[in-house]
Design an enzyme around this catalytic site. Structure first.
Site, PDB file in Angstrom:
ATOM      1  N   ARG A 152       0.873  -1.182   0.000  1.00 44.40           N
ATOM      2  CA  ARG A 152       0.000   0.000   0.000  1.00 44.40           C
ATOM      3  C   ARG A 152       0.897   1.215   0.000  1.00 44.40           C
ATOM      4  NH1 ARG A 152      -2.010   0.586   6.346  1.00 44.40           N
ATOM      5  NH2 ARG A 152       0.068   0.310   7.194  1.00 44.40           N
ATOM      6  N   ASN A 203      -5.562   7.242   3.636  1.00 47.58           N
ATOM      7  CA  ASN A 203      -5.352   6.555   4.911  1.00 47.58           C
ATOM      8  C   ASN A 203      -3.924   6.761   5.364  1.00 47.58           C
ATOM      9  OD1 ASN A 203      -6.310   4.508   6.983  1.00 47.58           O
ATOM     10  ND2 ASN A 203      -4.424   3.532   6.230  1.00 47.58           N
ATOM     11  N   GLU A 204      -3.762   7.284   6.554  1.00 48.12           N
ATOM     12  CA  GLU A 204      -2.431   7.465   7.140  1.00 48.12           C
ATOM     13  C   GLU A 204      -1.462   8.094   6.144  1.00 48.12           C
ATOM     14  OE1 GLU A 204      -1.434   3.634   8.850  1.00 48.12           O
ATOM     15  OE2 GLU A 204      -2.564   4.121  10.642  1.00 48.12           O
ATOM     16  N   GLU A 237      -8.004   4.828  14.950  1.00 47.58           N
ATOM     17  CA  GLU A 237      -7.615   3.438  15.139  1.00 47.58           C
ATOM     18  C   GLU A 237      -6.999   3.295  16.526  1.00 47.58           C
ATOM     19  OE1 GLU A 237      -5.162   2.027  11.925  1.00 47.58           O
ATOM     20  OE2 GLU A 237      -6.471   2.850  10.372  1.00 47.58           O
ATOM     21  N   TRP A 275       2.267  -8.105  11.349  1.00 45.89           N
ATOM     22  CA  TRP A 275       2.128  -8.422   9.936  1.00 45.89           C
ATOM     23  C   TRP A 275       2.600  -9.856   9.765  1.00 45.89           C
ATOM     24  CZ3 TRP A 275       4.184  -3.870   6.373  1.00 45.89           C
ATOM     25  CH2 TRP A 275       3.258  -2.816   6.409  1.00 45.89           C
ATOM     26  N   GLU A 333      -2.051  -8.402   7.037  1.00 44.30           N
ATOM     27  CA  GLU A 333      -2.392  -8.069   8.422  1.00 44.30           C
ATOM     28  C   GLU A 333      -3.212  -9.135   9.144  1.00 44.30           C
ATOM     29  OE1 GLU A 333      -3.943  -4.064   8.541  1.00 44.30           O
ATOM     30  OE2 GLU A 333      -1.928  -3.219   8.447  1.00 44.30           O
TER      31      GLU A 333
END
Lengths: 682, 682, 682
Positions: free
Chosen positions: A114, A152-153, A317, A325, A367
């Site tokens: 990602r 995201n992030e 979160e 992971w 994940e």
């Protein structure tokens, strides 16, 4: 409401992150009902689901999420909708490889993880704008949707960018900044090592030089550029969404990552800021260093930072199980009480929204060990029970929603110096140690602090509310900031500066005037010489009245002006007897100049000297391993006592207070269970 | 003869590796004569000599090896002929760079070392087929040649492949496996992080993603693919050779390397399997970790594995001196006795053919410090004397040729889980530790074991011969294997499973049923929760009757069904008092479920509990640092006692036995010299 | 004057490095005047200033430096002019990327640091020739210029080259060396691992093979090639400059770096050699290993090497403050006295010119922490005061200018073996340890030595002046060198050889005769076996008369010929009792063969045995942590006593001597201040 945020929760809210695309549709309804039953009223969805909306280029479909959102509407679940730009689809990166980011050595970051894209490829900006527009058009007015999360992030995992698109954008950024190459050559000191540029085509983002070193002034500008690129990418999306979303719906993003002016992003793009909090990294088997310092309690330092961006923030979160992971990161399961403790840690520092990551552990992909509340088998479990327990308490804490955090002092920071630390190992070594030392002193000696970032639009009022400011090592200092610090001191504030202050200009070039440069008027000192403390000599201490005072890592050798009081002198090495800590009256305030870095111990001495140590000592007496946070509103104060240890801790309540959980009045000896948290109203 | 091999030596045989191309022809005759005089009756040749056969593309010549082989024929030396495909010539890689392997970052593995090719470039397959055909045509009937070696050490050094040819072949492999992209997307869980593929051209072998993580299900298939590629490459050659070679001539390959289903390769391609044994890696100056655990004795673990591939195997390369490359690997010379000891270690575990690497140390190239029997100066030396000494003993051990190894239990393994360990750090940490713990318990407490790989064609009879099976951590489990384990237990076997069992399906996705998933019927347990043991807490133990039992690394938190006996409970942390080891009667057998990983100590306790510890205790009493192996045939048993230490070891012989070396009957106290080995018949 | 240099200073001279392009012109005059006032009479300039001369391709301008040099002429400052080729301009590398060097993995070394070019790109050679020609034409006769420096620190930072231009030049180099590929294949032993080349296009500089190993014989030739390339690049410039420069003006270069035959470069290109000495690396916070061994005193080992290149050398860059880059290297400031001490260290070892790097710390670029004499603010400071103090002493030492260094023995080295150590980990491990052991013994026991490099044109007279030679580990030995060593011994010299001698030929291939090969006639020994000492056994010692003698790292197992005296035998392991140190009379001299590596302790024993330990013991008695160097001229001797510690050291002067600083006669107890240096004439 603070100007830093245009949205604020009006009651304590609990949420979770949910991935309808990960589960059989038959599970949706039961999942939503179980969430609601547990007190989860909001879910975040869709942030990695681009292909569900646009499975092939230009072919849009909303059926999948329409169905899910209709179920949300029906069950009464509120939704935060993610824009799915953190994971461009395979068809996109395959057709437009120029959107892929590269490493400094030129290797491509390939599809398959990602955040493999860069912010500057025009085609990516275009395709992102299109998908966000489509989502805005389709879901902007959806009744179940209460908020939007951008990407995201942002800047997580990868926060450096070396693609061709980045070089092109960097040139544009520099042209806007400097106008001409002459100006750029000057600002970057390219005379050194004959780096002078004669054509814009010769200018690149940092590249792989023989020894890996990059012109530090170029690099400083590069981090500014990265931050601007990220903010522009965020704004591209928020500008679109604002055209479509219902009134009252907020726009946010999550996490807090490097090479990014989060304050500017929050101010220019977002309504509210949310953080992702994973204190259990402190327990990782393969990365114990993540938990340096105070272990999971270390995350309070991050929360102090988050609060400086947005005082009444959310946690998008919140840790809900072991993290991991498949290929790295192995962590033990949280102990009973820890999930609740970590949630309370967030709440104590200002979080009015707490959303767990994630409802159920993923059964596929990288994940599978990033454990959610539920595990693979979906059964009720210890974690769900603890989340419910937290919710029971959180509801009782509703009066605290919107309450401010009380700080005894502030630590001053700014992005110039933060990025200069990235660029400059000498600056970094002292700065990182000092920030940690101050944090640890604050935590262990129960003296809460805020963080204040000096920004272009910072005003005296941002500073004046604090009696004491510590600006540890402003190596790089500008005229505007100096003026603000003077104004602060003039009106009565106490400013503490550490070693290595004021020796750089805004380009990171060293100034040719005596140190601490522009700050010399404030400190009344002169630093003609300086040195790292030598590994070949014993640690350096000074004498601070009767006490010994640590002088670790770096020592400025100072001369004190005639109107300057020498509070401490070095004890050792060739500068024994010379000033180590000075005090200079300035206006109605004063400036302390500490010629070294800040440690847990010398920060404690400074706070004590200034009379701001343990400001709640008349209300509670706490052991070092219990954290104290205080929030207040409408004349009420709430004390949060957090026990990070596996053993019960005894505290002494010196005035009668009300336990928010049990509702009883407590006074005298009070016991915090292992991993226990108490909230006391007074 | 076991179905695993179609060739077996009918007498104990000694060999060496020889490189006629490395030496002046004038040395050949003397070399062969000295070998024969020392008892060396077979040599392996030509495995790196492609250019000697095909110096330029398509130009074949056999004169060089014809001359050498004629000399072999004359002197009576038998020859194993290598196919030279492990080192493609410079002309080949220069003209066809697509045959070169690449690293995951895309960089090429250049000519100049060895094994720089990939298995999937069509042109390489074609050129390999041609050279092997030529060799088969020319030498297939040669009277001196008794065997053929395919390539050299398949998957050694490099066992991952990232060239364009590999991606092309991987797509084909996946198309064969899944048919459609829809199926592939499902199997790989590509919904996670939006990895969904919409075109086969988007699919690649693992690539370099931002954080280096790869979709774990893709990666699991990738290792299956690598193994298939290697086997196909091997079969390409064996299929050709079988058309040409004399009856009775065997085909083998050497070594035992990762990412390769050696069992399938042996079964589908080879007549017999040979291993390369270098226990002196344990003494390397720059890599002491290679000798983790029991040092050189650790190699017995590898030999147990080799035996599972081929019970009566050979050693193609047995250590004959210090090992070293010019650029790394520095090792001391073997101590007097060690060469013989290591040869006996191989023999004790099932090797009927032992061939030393190499006759004489090479004087040029990377391996000038990979010492052979002779050194650069060719003189008789200590090593040659020791080889002769070994041969004297080996001859006396002829009755043992073809004898089976006796195992008190078996460790069950399978390639799915082996490769999942490579993919999955959580799985790996427990599995690697457990395999080592079981091995150490077996070694130190003289309880020999076999390894059994569950394969597609595994049958109950493969398992039923063992009273006890330990299947340490079958995280990934299929229906077929579950059925086999049930059948084993039903017929009376005892199965021991460890933590982390049964939570993945064949794609490596987590199952959405309670753990241990498909295995729950066997264990009678339910695992609703689990955790790594935390570095922040003391090591976890359990209570096993009166004894403490180690519970290291990982703990399953188990619930025992009503018909399940709890043998041990955890002593510590939040799950103190809950089941740690359970026993469930199943059919005529039983299943033990150990909720943690296997250590030296808890394995010993399990073996003792099951009454299979030290099965030869009534025959010999041995200190921990003497290894015991037992081979048997036709009602006779031979005990191998091996002393890996530099001091003499005293053992007690409890029944009269015959020393195979001295021929005398021994009983009572018996002394093993430093590095000494004894073989006792009873 | 020694043939090794054609220029020699005729008085002790002090200089500094100055960068007029780094400072506002208004500062120049004051800077030059302050330098002169401090005793700085020479400055080095312009070595990174290409763009100041040629801002755009082919556009030359000299105005900037004309102005500066005119100021130098006026003020009387002498100038060493640098050729600016170490940092090609951005326009150059941008237009001609083929001049950029590459890493072995093929990645480019980009513009932005320094030394990013390769020596072999024809266009770079051409552009360098042009700029040097222009500089020669314009400044060759300038009255202020007394010397020229070629490039800057040739082979510093990067001393391996992997660009396409390097491969092209390497092929040419090999064609010149070998003529045919047949010869090359033979010399490189390409038969091993089937590396045989059939076309020159298949030959490359080292490339990235699967395990990173490269054919060692290719690699040995590669280092020879790198050295030749660097020397050719240097000569390209010196050949041009000699056409233009005034008579009496010297040409030099600075530093001393690897993969470069500095002796040949000095002899063929330069008039005098200068070194860059930074002993404070020993105190770095991030690289304590740089100071391994004796810390800053370790730099004396480098100075011994420099002296072997050029007996009366200069220091072009002498440490003048803390060293550091912005991105790495953090060092404490030198303690009071250390700058002077390190200057005296250089002077004691033969430096008659000492030039500080740099006048003022740079305020921009990578080296903002590479502190100069002055700091950013230009004020007088402690460092300037210390430089003046040094100058006061240096002036008093004028009689010593041109004096020779006195050595009790010599260490023999050669580039073949030096580069073989780079190639060969086995060779390296013993050689590096031995050189350090010998150096430490020499330093601590006050027995100064010279280094002698065996070169093609070495003569007996180069060796015969030393009574004892230690040639630690000549693994690679040629006939010519053997003959020279024989001649040395025959005329009465004592030669000491260590383990691993004589087992390689000039290609680095192992010889097929008993070791020590060609040297066996000299030693009278035979080495049939050898081993690293094993980490699994205790350290090995031998018995040397009544004493224990260390036998670390590696042990040759020797047989002594009948006419050989065994001086020491091993005490331990399987070769206990066999010879460890032998002595063989040869001609009028003798040869000692030590079967192991040299340590501080066994070197001391050898020196004592040979009666050359502490040759000045009748003149001074010194503690271990005071260094002794002796220079002599015209019958006078000067003893340099250097105290590297932070505490005063007491020495005993046994004969009356004159203190060069105070002018008084000293005898008996004498105190060296912390970091103090004394020079005594006798």
């Amino acid at each position: 409401m603070n100007s830093k945020q245009t949205f604020q929760w009006n009651e304590m809210t609990m949420g979770t992150c949910y991935y309808p695309e990960h589960w059989d549709k038959s599970m949706w309804k039961s999942d939503l009902e179980r969430m609601l039953e547990a007190g989860i009223s909001t879910i975040r969805i869709a942030e990695f689901a681009w292909s569900k909306f646009e499975p092939l280029e230009g072919e849009f479909t909303f059926a999948f999420f329409d169905e899910f959102l209709e179920l949300c509407r029906k069950t009464g679940m509120k939704v935060i909708m993610g824009t799915p730009t953190a994971t461009p689809p395979a068809w996109l990166t395959s057709k437009y490889p120029e959107v892929l980011n590269r490493r400094i050595d030129g290797t491509v970051m390939e599809h398959g993880g990602r955040r493999h894209y860069n912010y500057n490829a025009p085609i990516y900006q275009e395709l992102c704008a299109r998908i966000v527009t489509k989502l805005g058009e389709h879901y902007g007015q959806h009744p179940a949707i209460v908020g939007w999360q951008i990407d995201n992030e942002i800047n997580c995992e990868v926060n450096v960018f070396y693609s061709a698109a980045d070089t092109a954008a960097f040139r544009k950024f520099l042209q806007d900044t400097y106008g001409t190459l002459e100006e750029l050559n000057q600002a970057w000191g390219t005379t050194f090592w004959n780096q002078t540029y004669t054509d814009w085509e010769q200018v690149f983002v940092p590249r792989h030089t023989p020894s890996g070193n990059v012109n530090p002034h170029l690099e400083l500008d590069y981090y500014r550029f990265v931050s601007e690129s990220a903010i522009r990418f965020c704004r591209l999306q928020t500008d679109i969404l604002r055209r479509y979303v219902r009134k009252g719906v907020y726009i946010t993003t999550n996490g807090m990552f490097g090479n990014l002016d989060n304050h500017k992003m929050e101010k220019e793009c977002l309504d509210v800021y949310t953080y992702d909090s994973y204190p259990s990294f402190a327990y990782g088997l393969d990365s114990p260093s993540d938990g340096e310092g105070l272990g999971d309690r270390q995350w309070s330092r991050n929360l102090n930072e988050v609060r400086s961006i947005c005082p009444h923030f959310g946690i998008m979160e919140q840790q809900s199980g072991a993290n991991g992971w498949n290929n790295r990161m192995e962590g033990p399961a949280p102990r009973p009480g820890q999930l609740k403790l970590w949630s309370m840690q967030s709440l104590a520092h200002g979080a009015d929204y707490i959303s767990y990551f994630r409802w159920r552990t993923c059964t596929m992909g990288t994940e599978i060990y990033w454990h959610g509340i539920l595990d693979y088998d979906s059964r009720d479990n210890r974690k769900l029970a603890e989340v419910k327990e937290f919710r029971a308490l959180q509801k009782k804490l509703n009066p605290i929603c919107g309450a401010d955090y009380e700080a005894a002092f502030a630590v001053v920071k700014d992005y110039d110096n933060e990025w200069d630390c990235t660029v400059d190992a000498w600056h970094r070594r002292v700065s990182y140690a000092s920030e940690q030392g101050i944090f640890e002193a604050s935590e262990l000696y129960h003296t809460p602090y805020d963080v204040v970032y000096l920004q272009k639009d910072s005003e005296l009022s941002d500073l004046a509310k604090y009696p004491v400011l510590i600006y540890p090592h402003p190596s790089l200092i500008r005229e505007e900031q100096t003026a603000l610090l003077k104004a602060y001191t003039e009106q009565g504030g106490t400013l503490i500066l550490g070693c290595r202050s004021g020796y750089k200009d805004e380009n990171g070039q060293c100034v040719q005037i005596p140190q601490p440069g522009l700050l010399a008027e404030l400190t009344g000192t002169d630093v003609p010489e300086w040195t790292f403390t030598s590994l070949a000599e014993p640690p350096v201490f000074g004498s601070f009245g009767e006490e010994k005072m640590e002088a670790p890592i770096f020592n400025d050798l100072m001369k004190a002006g005639t109107d300057v009081k020498v509070l401490a002198t070095y004890d050792a090495t060739f500068y024994a007897g010379t000033p180590m800590l000075t005090e200079h009256a300035y206006g109605r305030g004063k400036v302390l100049h500490l010629g070294t870095s800040f440690s847990r111990s010398n920060t404690r001495q400074l706070l004590q000297y200034l009379g701001i140590l343990e400001p709640y000592a008349d209300m509670v007496e706490l052991p070092e391993n219990v954290e104290l946070s205080v929030r207040s509103k409408d004349g009420k104060q709430w004390l949060f006592l957090l026990n990070y240890t596996s053993t019960a801790q005894t505290v002494t309540i010196k005035k009668p207070m009300t336990c928010m959980d049990c509702g009883k009045t407590v006074e005298g000896t009070f016991t915090l269970e292992p991993y226990g948290a108490a909230v006391l109203e007074c």
